[in-house]
Design a protein around this motif. Structure first.
Motif, PDB file in Angstrom:
ATOM      1  N   ASN A  92       1.385 -11.376  77.599  1.00 17.00           N
ATOM      2  CA  ASN A  92       2.828 -11.571  77.695  1.00 17.00           C
ATOM      3  C   ASN A  92       3.394 -10.732  78.827  1.00 17.00           C
ATOM      4  OD1 ASN A  92       5.784 -10.640  76.707  1.00 17.00           O
ATOM      5  ND2 ASN A  92       5.324 -12.677  75.907  1.00 17.00           N
ATOM      6  N   PRO A  93       4.361 -11.281  79.608  1.00 21.07           N
ATOM      7  CA  PRO A  93       4.871 -10.554  80.777  1.00 21.07           C
ATOM      8  C   PRO A  93       5.799  -9.395  80.457  1.00 21.07           C
ATOM      9  CG  PRO A  93       6.045 -12.635  80.511  1.00 21.07           C
ATOM     10  CD  PRO A  93       4.928 -12.651  79.519  1.00 21.07           C
ATOM     11  N   ASN A  94       6.201  -9.224  79.190  1.00 19.89           N
ATOM     12  CA  ASN A  94       7.152  -8.175  78.840  1.00 19.89           C
ATOM     13  C   ASN A  94       6.502  -6.928  78.239  1.00 19.89           C
ATOM     14  OD1 ASN A  94       9.600  -9.576  79.556  1.00 19.89           O
ATOM     15  ND2 ASN A  94       9.200 -10.897  77.802  1.00 19.89           N
ATOM     16  N   ASP A 209      -0.506   4.850  67.422  1.00 21.29           N
ATOM     17  CA  ASP A 209      -0.574   5.128  68.860  1.00 21.29           C
ATOM     18  C   ASP A 209      -1.349   4.069  69.627  1.00 21.29           C
ATOM     19  OD1 ASP A 209       0.204   8.312  69.741  1.00 21.29           O
ATOM     20  OD2 ASP A 209       0.187   7.782  67.639  1.00 21.29           O
ATOM     21  N   LEU A 210      -2.153   3.272  68.937  1.00 22.77           N
ATOM     22  CA  LEU A 210      -2.865   2.194  69.611  1.00 22.77           C
ATOM     23  C   LEU A 210      -1.933   1.049  69.972  1.00 22.77           C
ATOM     24  CD1 LEU A 210      -5.832   1.479  70.413  1.00 22.77           C
ATOM     25  CD2 LEU A 210      -5.967   0.198  68.250  1.00 22.77           C
ATOM     26  N   SER A 211      -0.770   0.952  69.318  1.00 28.41           N
ATOM     27  CA  SER A 211       0.170  -0.165  69.527  1.00 28.41           C
ATOM     28  C   SER A 211       1.148   0.168  70.652  1.00 28.41           C
ATOM     29  CB  SER A 211       0.929  -0.468  68.237  1.00 28.41           C
ATOM     30  OG  SER A 211       0.053  -0.782  67.187  1.00 28.41           O
ATOM     31  N   ILE A 212       0.676   0.127  71.882  1.00 24.02           N
ATOM     32  CA  ILE A 212       1.540   0.525  72.987  1.00 24.02           C
ATOM     33  C   ILE A 212       2.630  -0.504  73.277  1.00 24.02           C
ATOM     34  CG2 ILE A 212      -0.157   2.021  74.078  1.00 24.02           C
ATOM     35  CD1 ILE A 212      -0.770  -0.186  76.046  1.00 24.02           C
ATOM     36  N   THR A 213       2.533  -1.716  72.705  1.00 29.65           N
ATOM     37  CA  THR A 213       3.627  -2.668  72.884  1.00 29.65           C
ATOM     38  C   THR A 213       4.905  -2.135  72.261  1.00 29.65           C
ATOM     39  OG1 THR A 213       3.124  -3.897  70.844  1.00 29.65           O
ATOM     40  CG2 THR A 213       2.025  -4.621  72.856  1.00 29.65           C
ATOM     41  N   THR A 214       4.774  -1.313  71.218  1.00 29.07           N
ATOM     42  CA  THR A 214       5.960  -0.730  70.595  1.00 29.07           C
ATOM     43  C   THR A 214       6.635   0.247  71.542  1.00 29.07           C
ATOM     44  OG1 THR A 214       4.680  -0.851  68.556  1.00 29.07           O
ATOM     45  CG2 THR A 214       6.802   0.252  68.446  1.00 29.07           C
ATOM     46  N   HIS A 215       5.845   0.948  72.356  1.00 27.95           N
ATOM     47  CA  HIS A 215       6.421   1.794  73.403  1.00 27.95           C
ATOM     48  C   HIS A 215       7.089   0.931  74.463  1.00 27.95           C
ATOM     49  CE1 HIS A 215       4.405   4.902  71.414  1.00 27.95           C
ATOM     50  NE2 HIS A 215       3.503   5.271  72.315  1.00 27.95           N
ATOM     51  N   HIS A 350      24.449  -1.016  92.484  1.00 27.05           N
ATOM     52  CA  HIS A 350      25.568  -1.891  92.144  1.00 27.05           C
ATOM     53  C   HIS A 350      25.948  -1.790  90.675  1.00 27.05           C
ATOM     54  CE1 HIS A 350      26.048  -3.884  95.989  1.00 27.05           C
ATOM     55  NE2 HIS A 350      24.736  -4.066  96.064  1.00 27.05           N
ATOM     56  N   ALA A 351      25.386  -0.821  89.968  1.00 28.33           N
ATOM     57  CA  ALA A 351      25.758  -0.624  88.566  1.00 28.33           C
ATOM     58  C   ALA A 351      25.432   0.795  88.142  1.00 28.33           C
ATOM     59  CB  ALA A 351      25.038  -1.617  87.665  1.00 28.33           C
ATOM     60  N   LEU A 352      26.256   1.319  87.243  1.00 30.74           N
ATOM     61  CA  LEU A 352      26.052   2.663  86.737  1.00 30.74           C
ATOM     62  C   LEU A 352      24.952   2.695  85.681  1.00 30.74           C
ATOM     63  CD1 LEU A 352      26.890   5.637  86.549  1.00 30.74           C
ATOM     64  CD2 LEU A 352      28.667   4.942  84.914  1.00 30.74           C
ATOM     65  N   PHE A 353      24.946   1.698  84.770  1.00 33.26           N
ATOM     66  CA  PHE A 353      23.975   1.671  83.684  1.00 33.26           C
ATOM     67  C   PHE A 353      23.207   0.357  83.674  1.00 33.26           C
ATOM     68  CE2 PHE A 353      27.379   4.431  81.922  1.00 33.26           C
ATOM     69  CZ  PHE A 353      26.634   5.599  81.776  1.00 33.26           C
ATOM     70  N   LEU A 354      21.932   0.440  83.271  1.00 31.53           N
ATOM     71  CA  LEU A 354      21.080  -0.738  83.131  1.00 31.53           C
ATOM     72  C   LEU A 354      20.394  -0.705  81.771  1.00 31.53           C
ATOM     73  CD1 LEU A 354      19.481  -3.237  84.267  1.00 31.53           C
ATOM     74  CD2 LEU A 354      17.772  -1.581  85.079  1.00 31.53           C
ATOM     75  N   ASP A 355      20.544  -1.799  81.006  1.00 30.67           N
ATOM     76  CA  ASP A 355      19.769  -1.974  79.788  1.00 30.67           C
ATOM     77  C   ASP A 355      18.330  -2.271  80.196  1.00 30.67           C
ATOM     78  OD1 ASP A 355      19.464  -2.830  76.779  1.00 30.67           O
ATOM     79  OD2 ASP A 355      18.638  -4.486  77.949  1.00 30.67           O
ATOM     80  N   CYS A 356      17.371  -1.531  79.623  1.00 33.69           N
ATOM     81  CA  CYS A 356      16.002  -1.649  80.126  1.00 33.69           C
ATOM     82  C   CYS A 356      15.010  -1.254  79.042  1.00 33.69           C
ATOM     83  CB  CYS A 356      15.835  -0.735  81.346  1.00 33.69           C
ATOM     84  SG  CYS A 356      14.302  -0.963  82.272  1.00 33.69           S
ATOM     85  N   SER A 357      13.895  -1.961  78.960  1.00 32.76           N
ATOM     86  CA  SER A 357      12.790  -1.503  78.119  1.00 32.76           C
ATOM     87  C   SER A 357      11.923  -0.564  78.943  1.00 32.76           C
ATOM     88  CB  SER A 357      11.955  -2.693  77.638  1.00 32.76           C
ATOM     89  OG  SER A 357      11.254  -3.277  78.725  1.00 32.76           O
ATOM     90  N   PHE A 358      11.130   0.249  78.270  1.00 32.06           N
ATOM     91  CA  PHE A 358      10.263   1.173  78.999  1.00 32.06           C
ATOM     92  C   PHE A 358       9.269   0.421  79.885  1.00 32.06           C
ATOM     93  CE2 PHE A 358      11.502   4.687  76.126  1.00 32.06           C
ATOM     94  CZ  PHE A 358      11.712   5.657  77.092  1.00 32.06           C
ATOM     95  N   PHE A 359       8.860  -0.760  79.469  1.00 30.54           N
ATOM     96  CA  PHE A 359       7.909  -1.531  80.267  1.00 30.54           C
ATOM     97  C   PHE A 359       8.466  -1.809  81.655  1.00 30.54           C
ATOM     98  CE2 PHE A 359       6.100  -5.595  81.724  1.00 30.54           C
ATOM     99  CZ  PHE A 359       4.747  -5.308  81.656  1.00 30.54           C
TER     100      PHE A 359
END
Length: 508
Positions: A92-94, A209-215, A350-359
């Motif tokens: 998955n790309p995310n 800790d093996l489930s790095i997708t949660t990170h 062009h923006a102060l804040f960005l919604d972002c996942s750690f990925f």
């Protein structure tokens, strides 16, 4: 394959060398806060350190205190004779969901994965592998034929969270509570996240800790250090450390930076905005940050919508006030969790804040100007904890076709322990902190965020009906009549939840 160590004594001896690299990787540790599920405003704050506001770190780096990771309490001499053990994964790309790499190559995360798997193999005399179930959606349609055929090709399947109810309701999954050796109290299991992974007394997954997708799928805010400085704004880090990072403060800062940068009299992608994010992520990220969930377990143990109480409605209205009423949110049509147009605009100030996942933080590593990492704001200063949304993650379910519960329990316990020693330092302390964060304060923020992660059932198991259903529609269309919208949707949502729980309890 020859086993390299047996029992706790041999394991402790083998691990002393590995623990040194893990300890060097740790940079700063903050006090862990109490559970975000108890962060409503009407509760009395605890006097313990777990609920105190985090302390702003000193400018100079300090030497970390030694920490030890307790080894799994597995029987001495446990040996599975070289048996194969396969994880089902999704390309998955995310997120990064793969566990198997071919060889050591000097890249930190690659080598940590290799070492985690190799040491787990050696400790139990198994051969861990992976099976790519699908490179798209959903995973349930890929694994279901295998289960129906009685094929034990996959022992643990990392499926999309929305697939879990389908597989569970058909009786295709095993209750983690039935497995030997698993100890959810060990530090390589994420207790706060796992609290949300029990339905009808069935623990359908356990995150470690093996489930790095949660990170990867933990959502945060990035802020532009340049725009903070140019506009004379308060330092977001200081606000967080002082317990004053609230929705009202964020709203004020968002409005301050607004400008028609290109002077054309129109609001477009070349202007400066307060906030960027995909419409489906806006409401859940903010309400979880405010200590709310859109679905909770009722007294009967059945998940139900809980988004019409007074505090939730207040949070809901405030989100729209922050985003729509002041024109501070720039909306894009691109249907990606973190749209590329948003990351481009943020990278170009062009923006102060960005919604972002750690990925997606990795996509900004070449950004010329500095950025910081902070949690979403609290509702107000009375709220005890900052909370971070874990969205649309990959719970590891156990197919009913699994023929060896003993090996499964042992491998999961061992592999998550090894991941705590190697994979977490690589992902968290080395990869994120070393490569992507720009200052010691960002490092402290990571510790805070990962200690206070939340799974909302309406954003995970029931995402199709809730987040990607009526919530997304309301956010993208500026529809604010939450009470009426819930009335139109709660019957089907609650009926779906009730049916799933009944099937689980009846063993269907």
């Amino acid at each position: 394959m020859t086993k390299t160590g047996t029992g706790s004594d041999a394991r402790n001896s083998n691990d002393e060398k590995r623990s040194f690299s893990f300890l060097i990787a740790l940079l700063l540790v903050l006090s862990v806060f109490s559970s975000c599920a108890d962060s409503r405003e009407d509760e009395e704050p605890s006097e313990t350190a777990s609920t105190a506001a985090p302390t702003e770190p000193e400018p100079e780096e300090t030497q970390p205190e030694e920490e030890t990771v307790p080894a799994p309490e597995l029987p001495a001499g446990l040996d599975f004779g070289g048996a194969g053990f396969t994880f089902g994964v999704v390309d998955n790309p995310n997120m990064k969901s793969g566990l198997i790499v071919e060889e050591l190559n000097g890249e930190v995360l690659n080598d940590a994965l290799f070492t985690t798997v190799a040491e787990s193999d050696n400790a139990l005399n198994v051969k861990i592998g992976e099976y790519v179930m699908t490179n798209g959606y959903p995973a349930a349609s890929s694994i279901t034929p295998l289960i129906q055929a009685g094929d034990d090709v996959i022992q643990v399947a990392n499926v999309f969270c929305v697939d879990a109810p389908t597989l569970m309701s058909k009786g295709y999954t095993v209750d983690y509570n039935s497995l030997p050796y698993l100890d959810p109290e060990k530090p390589y299991w994420d207790g706060k996240v796992n609290d949300a992974l029990v339905l009808a007394d069935v623990r359908y997954a356990m995150i470690g800790d093996l489930s790095i997708t949660t990170h990867d799928l933990t959502y945060i805010l990035l802020f532009s250090s340049d725009l903070v400085e140019k506009n004379g704004l308060e330092r977001p880090y200081s606000l967080v450390f002082e317990g004053k990072w609230t929705m009202d403060r964020m709203k004020e800062m968002m409005e301050t930076v607004l400008s028609d940068a290109n002077g054309n009299g129109k609001r477009d992608a070349e202007d400066v905005f307060g906030y960027l994010g995909h419409a489906k992520m806006v409401l859940p990220s903010f309400w979880v940050g405010a200590g709310e969930k859109c679905m909770e377990l009722g007294e009967d143990g059945v998940p139900a919508l809980t988004i019409t109480d007074e505090r939730f409605l207040s949070v809901f209205e405030k989100i729209f006030s922050m985003t729509y009423d002041n024109g501070a949110w720039f909306r894009v049509a691109e249907d990606v969790d973190v749209p590329t147009e948003c990351t481009r605009m943020f990278a170009e100030n062009h923006a102060l804040f960005l919604d972002c996942s750690f990925f997606y933080v990795a996509a900004l590593r070449e950004m010329e100007t500095d950025f910081g990492i902070i949690p979403y704001p609290k509702y107000d200063e009375e709220q005890k904890d900052y909370c971070a949304l874990v969205s649309y993650f990959m719970p590891p379910i156990i197919p009913i076709t699994n023929q060896n519960a003993e090996m499964t329990g042992a491998v999961l316990e061992e592999a998550n322990y090894r991941a705590k020693l190697h994979l977490t330092p690589a992902y968290y302390d080395i990869t994120l902190k070393g490569k992507y964060s720009r200052d010691p304060e960002s490092i402290a923020m990571l510790d805070l965020i990962f200690a206070n992660r939340v799974v909302d059932l309406g954003d995970s198991l029931f995402c199709v009906n809730v987040r990607d259903g009526f919530v997304f529609s309301m956010s993208s269309s500026d529809s604010r009549d939450l009470v009426s919208t819930v009335k139109k949707n709660e019957k089907i949502v609650n009926k779906t939840a009730r049916k799933m729980i009944d099937e689980l309890r009846n063993g269907d």
